[in-house]
Design an enzyme around this catalytic site. Sequence first.
Site, PDB file in Angstrom:
ATOM      1  N   LYS A  15     -72.325  55.239 -42.885  1.00 24.93           N
ATOM      2  CA  LYS A  15     -72.034  54.139 -43.810  1.00 24.93           C
ATOM      3  C   LYS A  15     -72.066  54.597 -45.264  1.00 24.93           C
ATOM      4  O   LYS A  15     -71.320  54.092 -46.101  1.00 24.93           O
ATOM      5  CB  LYS A  15     -73.044  53.003 -43.580  1.00 24.93           C
TER       6      LYS A  15
ATOM      7  N   ARG B 137     -69.266  35.038 -59.437  1.00 27.28           N
ATOM      8  CA  ARG B 137     -70.507  34.582 -58.797  1.00 27.28           C
ATOM      9  C   ARG B 137     -71.775  35.092 -59.475  1.00 27.28           C
ATOM     10  O   ARG B 137     -72.807  34.417 -59.437  1.00 27.28           O
ATOM     11  CB  ARG B 137     -70.500  34.915 -57.299  1.00 27.28           C
TER      12      ARG B 137
ATOM     13  N   ARG C 108     -79.442  39.250 -56.195  1.00 31.13           N
ATOM     14  CA  ARG C 108     -78.033  39.044 -55.870  1.00 31.13           C
ATOM     15  C   ARG C 108     -77.613  37.726 -56.503  1.00 31.13           C
ATOM     16  O   ARG C 108     -78.435  36.895 -56.891  1.00 31.13           O
ATOM     17  CB  ARG C 108     -77.852  38.973 -54.358  1.00 31.13           C
ATOM     18  N   HIS C 109     -76.320  37.504 -56.587  1.00 25.95           N
ATOM     19  CA  HIS C 109     -75.804  36.200 -57.038  1.00 25.95           C
ATOM     20  C   HIS C 109     -76.240  35.136 -56.033  1.00 25.95           C
ATOM     21  O   HIS C 109     -76.631  35.449 -54.894  1.00 25.95           O
ATOM     22  CB  HIS C 109     -74.277  36.267 -57.096  1.00 25.95           C
ATOM     23  N   GLY C 110     -76.137  33.874 -56.402  1.00 17.64           N
ATOM     24  CA  GLY C 110     -76.398  32.793 -55.450  1.00 17.64           C
ATOM     25  C   GLY C 110     -75.364  32.837 -54.327  1.00 17.64           C
ATOM     26  O   GLY C 110     -74.291  33.451 -54.473  1.00 17.64           O
TER      27      GLY C 110
ATOM     28  N   HIS D 191     -74.668  42.506 -56.702  1.00 17.37           N
ATOM     29  CA  HIS D 191     -74.185  42.252 -55.338  1.00 17.37           C
ATOM     30  C   HIS D 191     -74.940  43.110 -54.328  1.00 17.37           C
ATOM     31  O   HIS D 191     -75.591  44.093 -54.696  1.00 17.37           O
ATOM     32  CB  HIS D 191     -72.689  42.577 -55.280  1.00 17.37           C
TER      33      HIS D 191
ATOM     34  N   PRO E 108    -102.995  70.185 -68.947  1.00 22.38           N
ATOM     35  CA  PRO E 108    -103.139  69.148 -67.926  1.00 22.38           C
ATOM     36  C   PRO E 108    -103.080  67.740 -68.527  1.00 22.38           C
ATOM     37  O   PRO E 108    -103.383  67.546 -69.708  1.00 22.38           O
ATOM     38  CB  PRO E 108    -104.526  69.437 -67.336  1.00 22.38           C
TER      39      PRO E 108
ATOM     40  N   TYR F 213     -70.394  53.897 -50.443  1.00 25.98           N
ATOM     41  CA  TYR F 213     -71.672  53.792 -51.148  1.00 25.98           C
ATOM     42  C   TYR F 213     -71.849  54.974 -52.097  1.00 25.98           C
ATOM     43  O   TYR F 213     -72.354  54.832 -53.214  1.00 25.98           O
ATOM     44  CB  TYR F 213     -72.840  53.724 -50.144  1.00 25.98           C
TER      45      TYR F 213
ATOM     46  N   GLU G 135     -69.178  44.464 -57.113  1.00 28.66           N
ATOM     47  CA  GLU G 135     -69.494  44.837 -55.727  1.00 28.66           C
ATOM     48  C   GLU G 135     -68.629  46.007 -55.258  1.00 28.66           C
ATOM     49  O   GLU G 135     -67.527  46.248 -55.784  1.00 28.66           O
ATOM     50  CB  GLU G 135     -69.292  43.611 -54.813  1.00 28.66           C
TER      51      GLU G 135
ATOM     52  N   PHE H 207     -63.797  50.689 -38.658  1.00 34.36           N
ATOM     53  CA  PHE H 207     -65.023  49.921 -38.426  1.00 34.36           C
ATOM     54  C   PHE H 207     -66.089  50.823 -37.785  1.00 34.36           C
ATOM     55  O   PHE H 207     -67.247  50.838 -38.219  1.00 34.36           O
ATOM     56  CB  PHE H 207     -64.720  48.715 -37.522  1.00 34.36           C
TER      57      PHE H 207
ATOM     58  N   ASN I 277     -69.556  34.093 -48.767  1.00 31.21           N
ATOM     59  CA  ASN I 277     -70.737  34.357 -47.942  1.00 31.21           C
ATOM     60  C   ASN I 277     -70.801  33.349 -46.789  1.00 31.21           C
ATOM     61  O   ASN I 277     -71.070  33.716 -45.645  1.00 31.21           O
ATOM     62  CB  ASN I 277     -72.041  34.238 -48.745  1.00 31.21           C
TER      63      ASN I 277
HETATM   64  P1  ATP Z   1    -101.733  68.437 -64.301  1.00 34.92           P
HETATM   65  O1  ATP Z   1    -101.473  69.659 -65.086  1.00 34.92           O
HETATM   66  O2  ATP Z   1    -103.176  68.144 -64.093  1.00 34.92           O
HETATM   67  O3  ATP Z   1    -100.987  68.396 -62.987  1.00 34.92           O
HETATM   68  P2  ATP Z   1     -99.730  66.670 -65.522  1.00 34.92           P
HETATM   69  O4  ATP Z   1     -99.335  67.156 -66.869  1.00 34.92           O
HETATM   70  O5  ATP Z   1     -98.823  66.977 -64.384  1.00 34.92           O
HETATM   71  O6  ATP Z   1    -101.206  67.167 -65.194  1.00 34.92           O
HETATM   72  P3  ATP Z   1     -99.414  63.956 -64.720  1.00 34.92           P
HETATM   73  O7  ATP Z   1    -100.145  63.970 -63.420  1.00 34.92           O
HETATM   74  O8  ATP Z   1     -97.945  63.926 -64.622  1.00 34.92           O
HETATM   75  O9  ATP Z   1     -99.930  65.124 -65.657  1.00 34.92           O
HETATM   76  O10 ATP Z   1     -99.909  62.716 -65.592  1.00 34.92           O
HETATM   77  C1  ATP Z   1     -99.350  61.471 -65.366  1.00 34.92           C
HETATM   78  C2  ATP Z   1     -99.617  60.560 -66.535  1.00 34.92           C
HETATM   79  O11 ATP Z   1     -98.950  61.076 -67.706  1.00 34.92           O
HETATM   80  C3  ATP Z   1     -99.048  59.189 -66.292  1.00 34.92           C
HETATM   81  O12 ATP Z   1    -100.069  58.249 -66.583  1.00 34.92           O
HETATM   82  C4  ATP Z   1     -97.883  59.064 -67.260  1.00 34.92           C
HETATM   83  O13 ATP Z   1     -97.751  57.740 -67.765  1.00 34.92           O
HETATM   84  C5  ATP Z   1     -98.244  60.025 -68.365  1.00 34.92           C
HETATM   85  N1  ATP Z   1     -97.081  60.643 -69.017  1.00 34.92           N
HETATM   86  C6  ATP Z   1     -95.814  60.684 -68.613  1.00 34.92           C
HETATM   87  N2  ATP Z   1     -95.028  61.355 -69.485  1.00 34.92           N
HETATM   88  C7  ATP Z   1     -95.843  61.761 -70.485  1.00 34.92           C
HETATM   89  C8  ATP Z   1     -95.645  62.512 -71.686  1.00 34.92           C
HETATM   90  N3  ATP Z   1     -94.416  62.950 -72.014  1.00 34.92           N
HETATM   91  N4  ATP Z   1     -96.721  62.760 -72.465  1.00 34.92           N
HETATM   92  C9  ATP Z   1     -97.944  62.313 -72.114  1.00 34.92           C
HETATM   93  N5  ATP Z   1     -98.203  61.599 -70.990  1.00 34.92           N
HETATM   94  C10 ATP Z   1     -97.175  61.317 -70.186  1.00 34.92           C
HETATM   95  O1  F6P Z   2     -71.070  40.126 -47.680  1.00 37.11           O
HETATM   96  C1  F6P Z   2     -71.418  40.222 -49.017  1.00 37.11           C
HETATM   97  C2  F6P Z   2     -71.101  41.595 -49.602  1.00 37.11           C
HETATM   98  O2  F6P Z   2     -71.559  41.606 -50.930  1.00 37.11           O
HETATM   99  C3  F6P Z   2     -69.605  41.996 -49.542  1.00 37.11           C
HETATM  100  O3  F6P Z   2     -68.831  41.544 -50.632  1.00 37.11           O
HETATM  101  C4  F6P Z   2     -69.691  43.525 -49.478  1.00 37.11           C
HETATM  102  O4  F6P Z   2     -68.506  44.136 -48.990  1.00 37.11           O
HETATM  103  C5  F6P Z   2     -70.848  43.681 -48.517  1.00 37.11           C
HETATM  104  O5  F6P Z   2     -71.768  42.644 -48.844  1.00 37.11           O
HETATM  105  C6  F6P Z   2     -71.567  45.013 -48.634  1.00 37.11           C
HETATM  106  O6  F6P Z   2     -72.489  45.088 -47.557  1.00 37.11           O
HETATM  107  P1  F6P Z   2     -72.186  46.068 -46.319  1.00 37.11           P
HETATM  108  O7  F6P Z   2     -72.068  47.408 -46.967  1.00 37.11           O
HETATM  109  O8  F6P Z   2     -73.413  45.921 -45.448  1.00 37.11           O
HETATM  110  O9  F6P Z   2     -70.924  45.663 -45.624  1.00 37.11           O
END
Ligand code: ATP
Ligand code: F6P
Length: 443
Positions: A335, A284, A232-234, A371, A25, A346, A306, A328, A239
Site C-alpha cells: 500500500k 471539506r 480529519r475534516h468532518g 485528510h 554531556p 503514500y 488528500e 486493487f 464518506n
Molecule cells: P550525553 O552525552 O550524556 O549522552 P546528550 O548531549 O546526548 O548527553 P541528551 O540526552 O540528548 O544529551 O539531552 C536531552 C535534553 O537536551 C532534552 O531535555 C532536550 O530538550 C535538550 N536539548 C535538545 N537540544 C538541545 C540543545 N541544542 N542544547 C541544549 N539542550 C538541548
Molecule cells: O475515504 C476517505 C479518504 O480520505 C479518501 O479520499 C482517500 O482516497 C482514502 O481515504 C485514503 O485511505 P486509504 O489509503 O486507506 O484508501
Amino acid sequence: MALKINGLGIMPEDTRICVVMVGLPARGKSYIAQRAQRYLKWLSVPAATFNVGNYRRTNAPHPPANFFDTNNAEGERQRRAAADAAITDMLKWFKSGGVVGILDATNSTKERRKWVLERITSEGIEVIFVESRCDDEELVMANIRDVKTSSPDYVGQDPEQATLDFRERIRNYEKVYKSINEDKDEDHLTYLKIMNVGKQVFINRIQDYLQSRVVYFLMNLHIRPRSVWLSRHGESMFNLDGRIGGDAKLSHRGEEYARKLPELVRESVGSDRPLTVWTSTLKRTIATARHLPKHYNQLQWKALDELDAGVCDGLTYQEIADQYPEDFAARDEDKYNYRYRGGESYRDVVIRLEPIIMELERSEDILIISHQAVIRCIYAYFMQKTQEDSPWVPVPLHTLMKLTPRAYGTELQTYKANIKAVSTWRGKGSTAKHEDPSPEGGI
Ligand code: ATP
Ligand code: F6P
C-alpha cells in the site's frame, strides 16, 4: 555517474555521510541525533544512530563520575574501546547500504575527532561534525533532571544523587573539552556548530546537497514546548457513500463536528492561547475550520490535499475492485508504494509533505485539518510508524489528536467529539463500504 533517488531527491549512488556529534554531556546530542534519524528514515533515506554510551554500558553499566576522568587509565581504555566498537559496527552498516550514519558520543577533544575522522574517511565516507554548545547552566541542569536521572546509568539510584554525580561527570569532560576549531586548527573540518539551542549557528565547509539538507533540518530544530494538533475534516457526503477522493461538502454530522471543534480545541489546549490553523485547499477541510475563532491565523496548503486517487477518484472500493482488479490487489500487496493510475502513492504524499514537516519543526502550536492518508503520513513521522504500517493506521473521523514532542519520543492524546460518523478505514482485501478498524494499532 550512477544516481539514486530517495525522499531527499536525486544523489550520487555512493553518497554516504557520517554525522559525528560533538559536545559535553546533556547538551542534546542524542536528542538531535534521534530527530535527524527520524526525519531521514521517514524520507526513506537509510539512517541509523550508533550511541557510544550504549556500547560502554556493556562493560561499565553504572560508572561513577571518576570513570570519566581522563587520569583514570582504565576508564579511558574502556571509553576508547566502546567508541571503536560503535565505529566498527557503523562501518559494517554502511557496507550493507546505509546512507547517513550518526555517531552519538561526546567526541570532545581534537585528538578524538582526528581519530574518528581518519577511521571514517579512510572508508570513503564523508564526515560532518555537529556540535551542540550550551553554556546556559540552568538549561543543562534541567536537561540532567529531565533525562539523565532516568538514564540506565542511574537505575535504582536517588535522583538527587544522580544529578550531582552527572554534574561531576560533566566537570571531568570540561577539563579536556575543546570546541571545534577553538584553536583555529580545525578549519579543514566540515561542521555545524549550534550555540545555545540555535541562538547562533556556525557552518563550515558544507559541501554537497545531502549535507546541506541535513544541516538545514538541524538548524530548524527547537526545544520550546509546543504541540501539533491533527484532525480529519468532518464527515463528508463522499464518506457517507464510501467514495474516495473528490471535493464533497460536509454531511450534517460533519457540520456538527465543525461547530464542536472550537470547544474540543480549547479543551485540549487548556487555555485560550490561539493556534495557527493549516487546512488543505479542499472544501471539506476549509468548512471544518470555519467556526474556529477569528484570531486564529489560517493558511491553506495544497500539500495537505488528500492523496490523489487518479482514475479511481470518486469511486467506492467495490467499484475499484470491479473495474481495476489488478490495481486493487497490488495496492493491498504494497500500500505504501502503490501509485494510483494518474495519481499518487503514500510515498509520493510523504515527499510532498516534506516542506510541511520542515515548517512544523520550525513552528509552535499548529492545528492541521486534513485528510485520512495525509494525517497518516504526518502521524507516522511523529510516532515513528514504519512504511508497512502507516497506510493502515485507523484515523477516525470526529477525533482531535494532540501530539507533544518530548525529549525521546512523542506523547499522544486524543479527544473525541462524540458525534457519530462512518468509518472510512478499510482492512486488507475488503471492499466493505464502512468497516470497523481492527482493535490493534488504533489511535
Ligand atoms: P550525553 O552525552 O550524556 O549522552 P546528550 O548531549 O546526548 O548527553 P541528551 O540526552 O540528548 O544529551 O539531552 C536531552 C535534553 O537536551 C532534552 O531535555 C532536550 O530538550 C535538550 N536539548 C535538545 N537540544 C538541545 C540543545 N541544542 N542544547 C541544549 N539542550 C538541548
Ligand atoms: O475515504 C476517505 C479518504 O480520505 C479518501 O479520499 C482517500 O482516497 C482514502 O481515504 C485514503 O485511505 P486509504 O489509503 O486507506 O484508501
